[in-house]
Design a protein around this motif. Sequence first.
Motif, PDB file in Angstrom:
ATOM      1  N   TRP A  75       5.536   5.082  -0.679  1.00  0.00           N
ATOM      2  CA  TRP A  75       5.941   4.404  -1.918  1.00  0.00           C
ATOM      3  C   TRP A  75       4.740   3.783  -2.629  1.00  0.00           C
ATOM      4  O   TRP A  75       4.699   3.734  -3.861  1.00  0.00           O
ATOM      5  CB  TRP A  75       7.009   3.344  -1.632  1.00  0.00           C
TER       6      TRP A  75
ATOM      7  N   TRP B 196       3.663   4.597  -6.345  1.00  0.00           N
ATOM      8  CA  TRP B 196       3.492   3.537  -7.365  1.00  0.00           C
ATOM      9  C   TRP B 196       2.123   3.649  -8.034  1.00  0.00           C
ATOM     10  O   TRP B 196       2.011   3.487  -9.260  1.00  0.00           O
ATOM     11  CB  TRP B 196       3.660   2.162  -6.718  1.00  0.00           C
TER      12      TRP B 196
ATOM     13  N   LEU C  30       9.566   2.935 -17.251  1.00  0.00           N
ATOM     14  CA  LEU C  30      10.756   2.866 -16.394  1.00  0.00           C
ATOM     15  C   LEU C  30      10.440   3.401 -14.997  1.00  0.00           C
ATOM     16  O   LEU C  30      10.792   2.782 -13.977  1.00  0.00           O
ATOM     17  CB  LEU C  30      11.897   3.672 -17.030  1.00  0.00           C
ATOM     18  N   LEU C  31       9.758   4.534 -14.959  1.00  0.00           N
ATOM     19  CA  LEU C  31       9.384   5.140 -13.674  1.00  0.00           C
ATOM     20  C   LEU C  31       8.512   4.185 -12.863  1.00  0.00           C
ATOM     21  O   LEU C  31       8.719   3.983 -11.662  1.00  0.00           O
ATOM     22  CB  LEU C  31       8.641   6.463 -13.915  1.00  0.00           C
TER      23      LEU C  31
ATOM     24  N   LEU D  82       9.600  -1.206  -7.659  1.00  0.00           N
ATOM     25  CA  LEU D  82      10.673  -1.930  -6.976  1.00  0.00           C
ATOM     26  C   LEU D  82      10.953  -1.294  -5.610  1.00  0.00           C
ATOM     27  O   LEU D  82      11.152  -2.003  -4.606  1.00  0.00           O
ATOM     28  CB  LEU D  82      11.938  -1.918  -7.840  1.00  0.00           C
ATOM     29  N   ALA D  83      10.950   0.026  -5.584  1.00  0.00           N
ATOM     30  CA  ALA D  83      11.166   0.728  -4.308  1.00  0.00           C
ATOM     31  C   ALA D  83      10.046   0.389  -3.317  1.00  0.00           C
ATOM     32  O   ALA D  83      10.298   0.235  -2.117  1.00  0.00           O
ATOM     33  CB  ALA D  83      11.232   2.238  -4.550  1.00  0.00           C
TER      34      ALA D  83
ATOM     35  N   VAL E 119      10.699   1.303 -11.523  1.00  0.00           N
ATOM     36  CA  VAL E 119      11.622   1.731 -10.459  1.00  0.00           C
ATOM     37  C   VAL E 119      10.863   2.012  -9.161  1.00  0.00           C
ATOM     38  O   VAL E 119      11.255   1.556  -8.077  1.00  0.00           O
ATOM     39  CB  VAL E 119      12.427   2.979 -10.910  1.00  0.00           C
TER      40      VAL E 119
END
Lengths: 138, 66
Positions: free
Chosen positions: A23, A27, A54-55, A61-62, A58
């Motif tokens: 992740w 990111w 947005l990507l 956050l992941a 998201v």
Amino acid sequence: MDESTDDSWQAENNRKAKNLAGWSIAWLGGTALLAFGPKYMWDYSTLPTLGAVLLNLVVGLAMVMALVRYISGLDELERKIFLDAAGLTLGVTLVCGSCYELLEDAKLIPYQPEISHLFYLMVISFAVSVFVGNRRYK
Amino acid sequence: MKNRLKVLRAERDWTQAQLAFELDVSRQTVNAIEKGKFDPSLPLAFKAARLFGLAIEEIFLDDAAS
């Protein structure tokens, strides 16, 4: 006592660490896309930029959720070392960041402070803190 | 806080890694506890007590009491 090679706690920990690494890389990719995409890929078109924003959010956050899962999987000493390092990093970043921001106002540096410099400081501070923490309990 | 973890482990001929496996912690944590550098939480102390079939106070010794 039979020590299995498929150590469940350690295996689970490694799986969470790999998940966090995955992740984190995603990111970084999302951040790079947002940083360079508008200029080099879609000529500042609004819709793709909003998609990249947005990507980035998201995936970010992941990554944070993966970090929380990783921390919850650490044993108590590892968690102490991690949280000590995180606390120290927060303090160092807060103190040095606010001071750094004022350097330009005080005309001690000719350029505008960049947030990326704080990221470097955070990474170095965290890495040194974890290293020292591990040495202390070795 | 002192403890008898190293002695109890040696009596059973276990390695630190084996004890760590049984307690669901890292070998570094077992080593730090044995050396008295890190005090375990109550749940971990209970887990160690269950593993060795002893009471907590038979493994972990209060410095102030000694």
